[in-house]
Design a protein around this motif. Structure first.
Motif, mmCIF file in Angstrom:
data_model
loop_
_atom_site.group_PDB
_atom_site.id
_atom_site.type_symbol
_atom_site.label_atom_id
_atom_site.label_comp_id
_atom_site.label_asym_id
_atom_site.label_seq_id
_atom_site.Cartn_x
_atom_site.Cartn_y
_atom_site.Cartn_z
ATOM 1 N N LYS A 1 0.893 -1.146 -0.015
ATOM 2 C CA LYS A 1 -0.023 0.185 -0.115
ATOM 3 C C LYS A 1 0.860 1.211 0.079
ATOM 4 O O LYS A 1 1.974 1.293 0.700
ATOM 5 C CB LYS A 1 -0.916 -0.152 1.302
ATOM 6 N N ASP A 2 0.737 2.120 -0.727
ATOM 7 C CA ASP A 2 1.261 3.564 -0.793
ATOM 8 C C ASP A 2 2.724 3.498 -1.384
ATOM 9 O O ASP A 2 3.109 4.162 -2.417
ATOM 10 C CB ASP A 2 0.996 4.254 0.543
ATOM 11 N N ASN A 3 3.621 2.944 -0.580
ATOM 12 C CA ASN A 3 4.926 3.045 -0.970
ATOM 13 C C ASN A 3 5.696 1.887 -0.660
ATOM 14 O O ASN A 3 5.282 1.086 0.209
ATOM 15 C CB ASN A 3 5.781 4.428 -0.434
ATOM 16 N N ALA A 4 7.050 1.731 -0.621
ATOM 17 C CA ALA A 4 7.832 0.646 -0.413
ATOM 18 C C ALA A 4 7.758 0.344 1.282
ATOM 19 O O ALA A 4 7.770 -0.710 1.704
ATOM 20 C CB ALA A 4 9.079 0.786 -0.792
ATOM 21 N N GLU A 5 7.469 1.169 2.196
ATOM 22 C CA GLU A 5 7.414 1.132 3.380
ATOM 23 C C GLU A 5 5.686 0.770 3.962
ATOM 24 O O GLU A 5 5.638 0.531 5.087
ATOM 25 C CB GLU A 5 7.738 2.291 4.348
ATOM 26 N N GLY A 6 5.067 0.682 3.013
ATOM 27 C CA GLY A 6 3.471 0.512 3.351
ATOM 28 C C GLY A 6 3.324 -0.873 3.751
ATOM 29 O O GLY A 6 4.009 -1.958 3.550
ATOM 30 N N GLU A 7 2.019 -1.221 3.954
ATOM 31 C CA GLU A 7 1.643 -2.436 4.234
ATOM 32 C C GLU A 7 1.583 -3.501 3.220
ATOM 33 O O GLU A 7 1.237 -3.190 2.104
ATOM 34 C CB GLU A 7 0.089 -2.426 4.932
ATOM 35 N N LEU A 8 2.100 -4.804 3.315
ATOM 36 C CA LEU A 8 2.152 -5.698 2.293
ATOM 37 C C LEU A 8 0.491 -6.036 2.057
ATOM 38 O O LEU A 8 0.086 -6.561 2.935
ATOM 39 C CB LEU A 8 3.047 -6.818 2.737
ATOM 40 N N ILE A 9 0.241 -5.963 0.718
ATOM 41 C CA ILE A 9 -1.161 -6.544 0.339
ATOM 42 C C ILE A 9 -0.921 -7.663 -0.391
ATOM 43 O O ILE A 9 -1.666 -8.650 0.275
ATOM 44 C CB ILE A 9 -1.646 -5.594 -1.014
ATOM 45 N N ASP B 1 -3.469 3.819 -3.581
ATOM 46 C CA ASP B 1 -2.061 3.758 -4.248
ATOM 47 C C ASP B 1 -1.229 2.559 -4.102
ATOM 48 O O ASP B 1 -1.239 1.852 -2.929
ATOM 49 C CB ASP B 1 -1.273 5.156 -3.804
ATOM 50 N N LEU B 2 -0.583 2.156 -5.116
ATOM 51 C CA LEU B 2 0.127 0.904 -5.064
ATOM 52 C C LEU B 2 1.399 0.900 -5.097
ATOM 53 O O LEU B 2 2.018 1.957 -6.014
ATOM 54 C CB LEU B 2 -0.348 -0.313 -6.154
ATOM 55 N N TYR B 3 2.242 0.134 -4.838
ATOM 56 C CA TYR B 3 3.785 -0.109 -4.959
ATOM 57 C C TYR B 3 4.326 -1.495 -4.989
ATOM 58 O O TYR B 3 3.972 -2.160 -4.303
ATOM 59 C CB TYR B 3 4.425 0.711 -3.662
ATOM 60 N N PHE B 4 4.909 -1.558 -6.304
ATOM 61 C CA PHE B 4 5.317 -2.894 -6.634
ATOM 62 C C PHE B 4 6.683 -2.796 -6.452
ATOM 63 O O PHE B 4 7.307 -2.009 -7.086
ATOM 64 C CB PHE B 4 4.837 -3.314 -8.094
ATOM 65 N N VAL B 5 7.340 -4.031 -6.157
ATOM 66 C CA VAL B 5 8.802 -4.396 -6.109
ATOM 67 C C VAL B 5 8.794 -5.778 -6.457
ATOM 68 O O VAL B 5 8.449 -6.604 -6.084
ATOM 69 C CB VAL B 5 9.473 -4.233 -4.670
ATOM 70 N N GLY B 6 9.758 -5.967 -7.546
ATOM 71 C CA GLY B 6 10.019 -7.448 -7.804
ATOM 72 C C GLY B 6 11.002 -7.546 -9.082
ATOM 73 O O GLY B 6 11.782 -6.702 -8.920
ATOM 74 N N LYS B 7 10.878 -8.831 -9.844
ATOM 75 C CA LYS B 7 12.153 -9.220 -10.566
ATOM 76 C C LYS B 7 11.249 -10.006 -11.801
ATOM 77 O O LYS B 7 10.359 -10.813 -11.579
ATOM 78 C CB LYS B 7 12.804 -10.125 -10.072
ATOM 79 N N ILE B 8 11.735 -9.514 -13.016
ATOM 80 C CA ILE B 8 11.304 -10.182 -14.270
ATOM 81 C C ILE B 8 11.993 -11.715 -14.219
ATOM 82 O O ILE B 8 13.361 -11.653 -14.510
ATOM 83 C CB ILE B 8 11.607 -9.319 -15.570
#
Length: 167
Positions: free
Chosen positions: A17-25, A136-143
């Motif tokens: 949620k919101d940013n990299a420090e936000g709650e994990l959805i 607002d969403l924030y994605f972190v990941g790898k292809i």
């Protein structure tokens, strides 16, 4: 992946949620990666836009504002339905509980998830807004992989993973 139409992309990701420090959805950690076909509206367009130039092995981190993700919450998407629509063999279905997400079908045959807000004597109040509307969403990941779609995948309009047919 500069030509991002009709590619099969495999990603591992965490959604906050919101940013990299936000709650994990949600996260693919410990699960199968997400496999999708690009260019067929399976994913949020802004998500596809952010990864379109990436290749296998690339990391990503980006935010998507709510209006470009699941949209703004709409009050007209909260509806009242007759309670008898949720009857089976003379009884209310056991899945009909406040907070449950139930699949509803519109007049065009589209299935829409709806959250049960309240249950009254004659009616049920359902919320058809996406659970992440206004978020607002924030994605972190790898292809993990990018490959050409097969003709079968193109015909079906979705990716088939290593185990075959997926929905």
């Amino acid at each position: 992946m500069s030509d991002n139409t009709k590619k099969v992309v495999t990603v591992n990701y965490k959604l906050f949620k919101d940013n990299a420090e936000g709650e994990l959805i949600e996260s693919t950690e410990g699960k199968k990666p997400l496999v999708f076909l690009t260019g067929v509206q399976q994913m949020i367009p802004e998500f596809e836009n952010n990864i379109k130039d990436l290749k296998a092995g690339d990391d990503f981190a980006f935010g998507i504002k709510s209006e470009n993700a699941y949209g703004t919450r709409r009050e007209d998407a909260v509806i009242e339905l007759a309670k008898d629509m949720f009857m089976h063999e003379g009884n209310v279905i056991e899945q009909l509980v406040v907070g449950a997400i139930l699949p509803l079908q519109d007049q065009n045959g589209n299935v829409l998830p709806a959250k049960v807000l309240s249950i009254n004597e004659e009616t049920v109040t359902m919320d058809l807004n996406h659970p992440l509307a206004d978020q607002d969403l924030y994605f972190v990941g790898k292809i993990e992989e990018v490959r050409e779609a097969t003709s079968e995948e193109l015909d079906h309009g979705h990716a088939h993973g290593p185990e075959g047919h997926q929905h």
